[in-house]
Design a protein around this motif. Sequence first.
Motif, PDB file in Angstrom:
ATOM      1  N   ASP A 105      -9.620   6.560  -5.145  1.00  0.00           N
ATOM      2  CA  ASP A 105      -9.493   6.790  -3.711  1.00  0.00           C
ATOM      3  C   ASP A 105      -8.227   7.589  -3.412  1.00  0.00           C
ATOM      4  O   ASP A 105      -8.159   8.303  -2.412  1.00  0.00           O
ATOM      5  N   VAL A 106      -7.227   7.430  -4.264  1.00  0.00           N
ATOM      6  CA  VAL A 106      -6.013   8.246  -4.225  1.00  0.00           C
ATOM      7  C   VAL A 106      -5.731   8.697  -5.652  1.00  0.00           C
ATOM      8  O   VAL A 106      -5.728   7.872  -6.577  1.00  0.00           O
ATOM      9  N   TRP A 136       0.492   2.819  -6.646  1.00  0.00           N
ATOM     10  CA  TRP A 136       0.747   3.815  -5.606  1.00  0.00           C
ATOM     11  C   TRP A 136       1.243   5.088  -6.263  1.00  0.00           C
ATOM     12  O   TRP A 136       1.653   5.079  -7.422  1.00  0.00           O
ATOM     13  N   ILE A 144      -6.298  12.517  -1.505  1.00  0.00           N
ATOM     14  CA  ILE A 144      -6.628  11.266  -0.818  1.00  0.00           C
ATOM     15  C   ILE A 144      -8.029  11.347  -0.214  1.00  0.00           C
ATOM     16  O   ILE A 144      -8.364  12.303   0.484  1.00  0.00           O
ATOM     17  N   VAL A 148      -9.565   6.383   3.083  1.00  0.00           N
ATOM     18  CA  VAL A 148      -8.186   5.888   3.153  1.00  0.00           C
ATOM     19  C   VAL A 148      -7.498   6.434   4.404  1.00  0.00           C
ATOM     20  O   VAL A 148      -6.825   5.700   5.140  1.00  0.00           O
ATOM     21  N   THR A 169       0.787   4.127   2.274  1.00  0.00           N
ATOM     22  CA  THR A 169      -0.542   4.347   1.718  1.00  0.00           C
ATOM     23  C   THR A 169      -0.835   3.364   0.598  1.00  0.00           C
ATOM     24  O   THR A 169      -1.944   2.829   0.494  1.00  0.00           O
ATOM     25  N   THR A 173      -3.986   0.816   0.350  1.00  0.00           N
ATOM     26  CA  THR A 173      -4.950   0.788  -0.757  1.00  0.00           C
ATOM     27  C   THR A 173      -4.938  -0.558  -1.475  1.00  0.00           C
ATOM     28  O   THR A 173      -5.985  -1.055  -1.888  1.00  0.00           O
ATOM     29  N   ASN A 176      -6.841  -3.112   0.598  1.00  0.00           N
ATOM     30  CA  ASN A 176      -8.278  -2.870   0.656  1.00  0.00           C
ATOM     31  C   ASN A 176      -8.920  -2.785  -0.733  1.00  0.00           C
ATOM     32  O   ASN A 176     -10.114  -2.499  -0.845  1.00  0.00           O
ATOM     33  N   TRP A 178      -8.563  -0.559  -2.988  1.00  0.00           N
ATOM     34  CA  TRP A 178      -8.973   0.802  -3.315  1.00  0.00           C
ATOM     35  C   TRP A 178      -8.176   1.283  -4.525  1.00  0.00           C
ATOM     36  O   TRP A 178      -7.046   0.855  -4.752  1.00  0.00           O
ATOM     37  N   THR A 180      -6.131   3.692  -7.107  1.00  0.00           N
ATOM     38  CA  THR A 180      -5.144   4.772  -7.161  1.00  0.00           C
ATOM     39  C   THR A 180      -4.889   5.109  -8.626  1.00  0.00           C
ATOM     40  O   THR A 180      -4.720   4.203  -9.452  1.00  0.00           O
TER      41      THR A 180
END
Length: 241
Positions: A105-106, A136, A144, A148, A169, A173, A176, A178, A180
């Motif tokens: 997602d990132v 992160w 991104i 997001v 951010t 993430t 949630n 998500w 990275t």
Amino acid sequence: MLIATLNHNLPDLTDNLVDQLKRDSYFNECELMVLDNGSKEPLAKSTTHQVEQNVFFGGGFNIVLDYFLNNTEHEWLYFLNNDLIFHGPSFLKTSIENAKASNADVYSPSVINASIEQCHWKQMWNWGKGIRSVKWVDFQCPLIHRRVLEKIQHFPDELIYGWGLDFYTGCITEENEWKTVVDDTHTICHLNSQTFKQNKIDIGVNEFCRNAETNMNSFFLNSQMNSLYLSLRQYGQNYNL
């Protein structure tokens, strides 16, 4: 995909970044946004948008974010510092393919600073381990996903200097669940801090860093993210494999 960068009095570096991007055949499938951030010098030839006053990295990112969410339907935003160097004709294509293949997602390439001192946040180094899941990424060239950014909507105005957007951010993430990643198979060179090194900004580096650090710490201290923020800082400082 929207590719975005900010320029403040560094038109040659900004145009060089765009020239590098144009070597990639995937560039023709993307939209480019070059935001001039209150430059006093001639604009970069690649400029697409302009604001009259310097709103720093955080303010500039919010302008790009607003444009991305409200004026495009792109799935991804690739936000690049304008002082990046990469080689070969497949930077964009490799980035998006590896981000999708890893279900990220990132996403960020690993980073080499063009100096003896490397990135303070060690998860950004090239560890030679392929595509690594991390908590992160430092915002030198984050790719991104729209989901997001739709969750973020607008970065807090307290983070106008840009410090803390990456932590914010990361908090989103992590909360949630998500994914990275940092990609050791795909590395870029960052010239780093050229606006200060070339004396192109009307604020001293010590004053800037003091203001940015104070604003960032104050924001998170007074937010529900503070414990997670502190853990992400420690994670980046102590990262090891």
